[in-house]
Design a protein around this motif. Structure first.
Motif: not given
Length: 237
Positions: A168-183
């Motif tokens: 779960q922690q790994q997937l949260r980190q992936v989503c954090d990075e993805a949101a930052g780049l997409l934004n």
């Protein structure tokens, strides 16, 4: 029934060229035989573009005409109408035709390829949701966070809690990075920012609601054509 959104897997993309919009096969049997033969022999050099390779098959007529993205990003379409529909729905914000290698949109797509290709579809979903006249059609699904969906079975297994927590922690980190780049990539557009949870909800929805698409391959359809078998005997064998 035409899917609301669809993604061709990167593994499948290496062998089959489909319309970026509707996912119908584009090109004809000659192109696919040429593509398959080069891939199976490993004879495509680093500088040779598979998309350009498909268009070297001069035996194919107007029936198999393909239509490139208007900014030549590499995506191909089955018709001009499909290109126009896809452009207005999401591709106008996500096309890399004018980008250099350091552009943040390129970085986002590279991150998707390296982490999870479903994030490519999430970007299309987020944009299309805000360009559609009826955004509710993109949110009327079971939408549970990615990390909850993936670890649901693991949590209930003996001793699985620790592994589930780490994942779960790994997937949260992936989503954090993805949101930052997409934004960052969409910062100067009319598309609002997406949160890491917004990313996770959409990946979770894909995990729970997605269906596989299987279509009849052009080689299956045309392999009994005598002209094709004569022209492409070596590749067919």
């Amino acid at each position: 029934e035409r899917p609301l959104l669809a993604l061709q897997t990167l593994e499948n993309l290496a062998y089959n060229q489909v319309c970026f919009g509707c996912k119908a096969f584009v090109g004809g049997p000659d192109a696919y035989l040429t593509r398959r033969r080069h891939l199976s022999l490993g004879s495509i050099g680093e500088q040779e573009d598979l998309g350009q390779l498909d268009h070297k098959c001069e035996d194919e007529g107007v029936l198999y005409t393909t239509f490139p993205c208007r900014k030549n990003c590499g995506q191909m379409f089955c018709s001009k109408e499909c290109e126009t529909d896809t452009w207005s729905a999401h591709h106008c914000f996500l096309c890399t035709g004018d980008c250099d290698v350091d552009d943040v949109l390129v970085q986002y797509k590279r991150f998707c390829v390296e982490s999870n290709e479903i994030l490519l579809l999430v970007a299309e979903w987020w944009v299309a949701q805000h360009t559609s006249g009826d955004p509710t059609c993109y949110t009327d699904f079971a939408m549970n966070p990615w990390w909850d969906v993936v670890t649901a079975d693991l949590v209930n297994q003996p001793g699985g809690f620790t592994g589930a927590s780490t994942l779960q922690q790994q997937l949260r980190q992936v989503c954090d990075e993805a949101a930052g780049l997409l934004n960052q990539a969409l910062a100067d557009t009319s598309i609002p920012p997406i949160t890491a949870l917004g990313i996770a909800l959409r990946v979770g929805a894909c995990e729970q609601n997605a269906m596989g698409i299987h279509q009849r391959h052009p080689l299956c359809r045309d392999i009994f054509d005598q002209g094709l078998r004569h022209r492409r005997h070596a590749e067919t064998v």
